[in-house]
Design an enzyme around this catalytic site. Structure first.
Site, PDB file in Angstrom:
ATOM      1  N   LYS A  20      64.178  53.236 -35.747  1.00 50.35           N
ATOM      2  CA  LYS A  20      63.197  52.658 -34.822  1.00 50.35           C
ATOM      3  C   LYS A  20      63.185  51.129 -34.840  1.00 50.35           C
ATOM      4  CE  LYS A  20      60.138  56.652 -34.652  1.00 50.35           C
ATOM      5  NZ  LYS A  20      58.751  57.147 -34.654  1.00 50.35           N
ATOM      6  N   ASP A  38      54.635  56.038 -29.621  1.00 48.50           N
ATOM      7  CA  ASP A  38      54.025  56.807 -30.723  1.00 48.50           C
ATOM      8  C   ASP A  38      52.508  56.587 -30.770  1.00 48.50           C
ATOM      9  OD1 ASP A  38      56.329  58.063 -31.773  1.00 48.50           O
ATOM     10  OD2 ASP A  38      56.875  56.264 -32.891  1.00 48.50           O
ATOM     11  N   THR A  95      64.341  57.973 -33.341  1.00 51.41           N
ATOM     12  CA  THR A  95      63.529  58.426 -34.464  1.00 51.41           C
ATOM     13  C   THR A  95      64.086  57.879 -35.770  1.00 51.41           C
ATOM     14  OG1 THR A  95      62.409  60.346 -35.419  1.00 51.41           O
ATOM     15  CG2 THR A  95      64.705  60.673 -34.740  1.00 51.41           C
TER      16      THR A  95
END
Ligand code: ATR
Length: 279
Positions: free
Chosen positions: A66, A102, A62
């Site tokens: 990333k 994501d 996170t």
């Protein structure tokens, strides 16, 4: 042997991932310990390299790492190459694979929690930051007719549209909202703690009646954007489903089995309401 997984970020103390990944492993009967690995930038390389050990399934990644983990990985999935960001690392016998779940998590959330199929639809994305990037690439891959990107700083929307594919374009002013099946807020406007809690990223009163309004912010559960959408009679989807489905897809990358999404939702919702009580 207990295996290990965890989340790499800085800070990670408030991440919900440990909460719902732990219940997922437990529910699936897998002996995996999921840890929060607070990793300052200078320790990213050693943290990633440690994942090659035989006891490690992999990791979530996170903010702010990333992009930073990428040089230390052996292979990248297609979408993570195009997005330029990895949120899931999988250890396969000492080789590290990077994926981005994501955007796909967002698409899963649309399909499974809002019964909405983006293929062939026109979508408006508000914002052009890291979160918008994953979502725009995944929408293009899902075959949308068009994804229009509107951002306060127009140049960032231009840059994103330029790399995301022919169905993506930047729109400088706020466009006519009646032409979209789905409108997504990826900005931080309305998020708890930003001072913008009473604001909406756009005025939804001119959206078409069947429009789905999606906010990727999940604190508060109902942002001003979503409340206004509801008051305008639109369909709504909050930010928690995207978070859960990106985690569910990561879980499947690590384990090869479907994630127990219902228990993950329940654990995350319980934790969020516990935090609200003590806030
Ligand atoms: P993330 O990775 O979570 O998307 P980010 O890269 O910082 O975070 O992006 C935040 C997004 O919210 C950006 O699109 C930002 O707009 P700018 O590019 O103009 O900064 C948007 N944003 C944040 N605060 C905003 C505000 N008050 N009004 C409009 N947009 C805002």
């Amino acid at each position: 042997m207990t295996r290990l997984a965890g989340i790499i970020g800085h800070p990670v103390a408030h991440s919900l991932s440990p909460v719902f990944q732990r219940v997922a492993f437990k529910h699936a009967g897998l002996d995996v310990r999921y840890e929060a690995w607070d990793t300052p930038p200078r320790e990213v390389e050693s943290r990633v390299q440690s994942l090659r050990g035989p006891g490690f399934l992999g990791a979530n990644v996170t903010i702010p790492h990333k992009q930073g983990v990428i040089p230390f990985l052996d292979e990248l999935g297609d979408l993570s190459v195009r997005i330029g960001a990895v949120n899931t690392i999988v250890n396969r016998e000492g080789r590290l694979f990077g994926f981005n779940t994501d955007g796909p998590g967002f698409i899963e959330a649309l399909r499974r929690e809002a019964n909405a199929e983006p293929k062939g639809e026109r979508v408006l994305v508000l914002g052009a930051g890291g979160a918008a990037r994953g979502i725009v690439f995944a929408l293009v891959e899902a075959g949308v007719a068009a994804v229009d990107i509107h951002n306060r700083t127009a140049a960032r929307a231009d840059d994103l549209a330029a790399v995301a594919g022919p169905s993506a374009r930047a729109v400088p002013g706020l466009p006519d909202l009646s032409g979209y099946a789905i409108i997504v807020n990826t900005t931080s406007v309305g998020m708890h703690g930003t001072g913008t809690e009473d604001q909406s990223a756009c005025d939804l009163s001119l959206a078409a009646p069947r429009t789905l309004a999606v906010d990727i912010v999940y604190t508060p559960a109902e942002t001003t954007f979503l409340r206004r959408a509801r008051e305008c009679g639109l369909r709504t989807l909050g930010g928690l489903p995207m978070l859960i489905y990106q985690g569910a897809l990561a879980f499947t990358h690590w384990t090869g089995v479907p994630a127990p999404v219902d228990v993950m939702f329940e654990a995350a919702e319980n934790e969020l309401s516990r935090r609200r009580q003590y806030a």
